[in-house]
Design an enzyme around this catalytic site. Structure first.
Site, PDB file in Angstrom:
ATOM      1  N   THR A   1       4.393   3.165   6.134  1.00 11.87           N
ATOM      2  CA  THR A   1       3.308   2.672   6.417  1.00 11.87           C
ATOM      3  C   THR A   1       2.318   3.786   7.392  1.00 11.87           C
ATOM      4  OG1 THR A   1       1.515   1.253   7.409  1.00 11.87           O
ATOM      5  CG2 THR A   1       3.754   1.148   8.104  1.00 11.87           C
ATOM      6  N   ILE A   2       1.081   4.179   6.959  1.00 16.23           N
ATOM      7  CA  ILE A   2       0.500   4.823   7.996  1.00 16.23           C
ATOM      8  C   ILE A   2      -0.031   4.111   9.474  1.00 16.23           C
ATOM      9  CG2 ILE A   2      -0.448   6.216   5.807  1.00 16.23           C
ATOM     10  CD1 ILE A   2      -3.185   4.887   6.599  1.00 16.23           C
ATOM     11  N   ASP A   3       0.395   2.921   9.107  1.00 22.80           N
ATOM     12  CA  ASP A   3       0.057   2.262  10.508  1.00 22.80           C
ATOM     13  C   ASP A   3       0.938   2.132  11.652  1.00 22.80           C
ATOM     14  OD1 ASP A   3      -2.504   1.212   9.132  1.00 22.80           O
ATOM     15  OD2 ASP A   3      -1.695  -0.597   8.258  1.00 22.80           O
TER      16      ASP A   3
ATOM     17  N   ARG B   1     -25.505  14.179  17.921  1.00 25.90           N
ATOM     18  CA  ARG B   1     -25.584  12.910  17.165  1.00 25.90           C
ATOM     19  C   ARG B   1     -24.581  12.376  18.007  1.00 25.90           C
ATOM     20  NH1 ARG B   1     -27.086  14.415  11.101  1.00 25.90           N
ATOM     21  NH2 ARG B   1     -28.904  13.777  11.133  1.00 25.90           N
TER      22      ARG B   1
ATOM     23  N   GLY C   1       0.692  -1.056  -0.162  1.00 30.17           N
ATOM     24  CA  GLY C   1       0.040   0.125   0.138  1.00 30.17           C
ATOM     25  C   GLY C   1       1.003   1.483   0.014  1.00 30.17           C
TER      26      GLY C   1
ATOM     27  N   MET D   1      -8.082   3.870   9.240  1.00 32.63           N
ATOM     28  CA  MET D   1      -7.416   2.489   8.687  1.00 32.63           C
ATOM     29  C   MET D   1      -6.525   2.004  10.187  1.00 32.63           C
ATOM     30  SD  MET D   1      -5.999   3.216   4.959  1.00 32.63           S
ATOM     31  CE  MET D   1      -7.246   2.675   3.835  1.00 32.63           C
ATOM     32  N   GLY D   2      -6.346   0.880   9.961  1.00 27.23           N
ATOM     33  CA  GLY D   2      -5.558  -0.046  10.990  1.00 27.23           C
ATOM     34  C   GLY D   2      -6.277  -1.288  11.351  1.00 27.23           C
TER      35      GLY D   2
HETATM   36  O1  F6P Z   1      -1.421   0.841   4.478  1.00 30.06           O
HETATM   37  C1  F6P Z   1      -1.861   0.108   5.493  1.00 30.06           C
HETATM   38  C2  F6P Z   1      -3.450   0.081   5.454  1.00 30.06           C
HETATM   39  O2  F6P Z   1      -3.818   1.336   5.016  1.00 30.06           O
HETATM   40  C3  F6P Z   1      -4.262  -0.451   6.228  1.00 30.06           C
HETATM   41  O3  F6P Z   1      -4.728   0.406   7.310  1.00 30.06           O
HETATM   42  C4  F6P Z   1      -5.413  -1.018   5.497  1.00 30.06           C
HETATM   43  O4  F6P Z   1      -6.322  -1.987   5.967  1.00 30.06           O
HETATM   44  C5  F6P Z   1      -4.934  -1.341   4.033  1.00 30.06           C
HETATM   45  O5  F6P Z   1      -3.796  -0.736   4.011  1.00 30.06           O
HETATM   46  C6  F6P Z   1      -5.928  -1.183   3.024  1.00 30.06           C
HETATM   47  O6  F6P Z   1      -5.024  -1.196   1.997  1.00 30.06           O
HETATM   48  P1  F6P Z   1      -5.526  -1.554   0.334  1.00 30.06           P
HETATM   49  O7  F6P Z   1      -6.885  -1.184   0.385  1.00 30.06           O
HETATM   50  O8  F6P Z   1      -4.639  -1.031  -0.367  1.00 30.06           O
HETATM   51  O9  F6P Z   1      -5.601  -3.032   0.468  1.00 30.06           O
END
Ligand code: F6P
Length: 358
Positions: free
Chosen positions: A135-137, A172, A11, A179-180
């Site tokens: 990675t953003i994770d 609300r 990713g 993501m994660g």
């Molecule tokens: O880059 C890591 C991540 O953002 C995860 O948090 C996420 O689940 C995944 O990639 C989704 O990526 P893709 O849609 O490219 O498979």
């Protein structure tokens, strides 16, 4: 002559181009007899021998560009064993052929968790490899931080900031799903940074009754709205025992497409409150790197160049206690850096009254 191939794999995230710029500029400054190959679309370029020569000018003007100028892709990876095509045939010998044919000295591979593991397989097959953690994770073992992470935290925080006013106006409950899949670093940081009331992350399974109690507690104390920052991989205490395959099947069979919709439905039914879901999705991975990631990716890039100059292969560059270091690739690829439930930042969140639903 030194021949180096750059690969961005898995990713994408912010800072990939900044990292390549750091590598390319530092290498051209330090090695006079040099060829840099940019492999297209991650390992695919190495498999198909699809690449371009990267001259010094190719590394200019890309510092702030999002994504990767080389493109990226995912390959089928059999944990610890192989990288294979659709028919299950190993692609490692094909990649090694390209490596040998181009007479490469080293592959510089920028990737996340899976990529570190697959890069180790290439190393084991006899190729020289240097990797960078992206990675953003933020879940790569052996580094305090990965590039892309801070940019995603900024975006996710901004999303929740914006949700605040509409949540407040309508009284609300809002769930912002971040993501994660496996790790909660992004959700925890964005949740604290944006003043979320409840944070749900994969590392701390939640009790749905505790979640609704926290929302009710806020209402009784006069806060008519609540904001939940929910990691996409958050799990209830009942679901924590499910295997990856069982979780996938459970989601497929559920009428709710993601965990946040499931929780929102429960909140509406049990509390009679309007609950809305916002999912910024890949927006979190897009756009220019924030200044912190530009600097970090440049530091990692020049550190990778240093390893190549010294022919110090089989290593991942990393940040440890504010210092740029390198660690053996086999260590980086050995496990995932989950958020420890006793991490000081989790205590900070608890201290200011954030609920983790536990
Ligand atoms: O880059 C890591 C991540 O953002 C995860 O948090 C996420 O689940 C995944 O990639 C989704 O990526 P893709 O849609 O490219 O498979």
């Amino acid at each position: 002559m030194t021949r180096v191939a750059l690969i961005t794999s898995g990713g994408d995230c912010q800072g990939l181009n900044a990292a390549m710029r750091g590598i390319g500029k530092a290498l051209y400054n330090r090695i006079s007899d040099l060829e840099i190959f940019g492999m297209y679309d991650g390992y695919r370029g190495l498999i198909d021998g699809d690449y371009k020569f990267m001259e010094p000018k190719d590394f200019s003007g890309i510092l702030t560009e999002g994504g990767t100028i080389l493109g990226t892709s995912r390959q089928r990876y059999i944990p610890g064993k192989d990288i294979v095509d659709e028919e299950g045939n190993s692609l490692i010998p094909v990649m090694k052929d390209t490596y040998n044919r181009l007479n490469l000295d080293c592959l510089v591979i920028m990737g996340g968790n899976g990529t570190q593991k697959s890069a180790k397989l290439l190393m084991d097959a006899g190729m020289n490899v240097v990797t960078l953690p992206k990675t953003i994770d933020n879940d790569i073992w052996g580094t305090d931080v990965t590039f892309g992470f801070q940019s995603a935290v900024d975006i996710a925080t901004n999303v929740i900031d914006y949700i605040h006013s509409t949540a407040s106006s309508h009284s609300r409950v809002f769930l912002v799903e971040l993501m994660g899949r496996d790790a909660g670093w992004l959700t925890l940081n964005a949740g604290i940074g944006s003043g979320a009331d409840i944070i749900l992350i994969p590392e701390i399974p939640y009790d749905i009754n505790k979640v609704t109690e926290a929302i009710e507690r806020r209402r009784k104390m006069g806060s008519a709205f609540s904001i939940l920052a929910v990691a996409e991989g958050a799990k209830s205490i009942d679901d924590q025992v499910l295997s990856e395959e069982e979780s996938r099947r459970r989601r497929e069979e559920s009428k709710h497409s993601t965990i946040s919709y499931e929780i929102a439905d429960h909140i509406e039914k049990t509390l009679g409150r309007e609950a809305r879901v916002t999912i910024p999705g890949h927006y979190q991975r897009g756009g220019p790197p924030c200044p912190y990631d530009r600097v970090l990716a440049t530091r990692f890039g020049t550190a990778a160049a240093e390893l190549i100059v010294n022919r110090n292969y089989g290593r991942m560059v990393a940040m440890q206690n504010g210092e740029i270091v390198s660690i053996p690739l086999e260590e980086a690829a050995s496990k995932t850096k989950f958020l420890p439930p006793d991490h000081p930042l989790i205590q900070v969140a608890r201290d200011i009254g954030i609920s983790f639903g536990d």
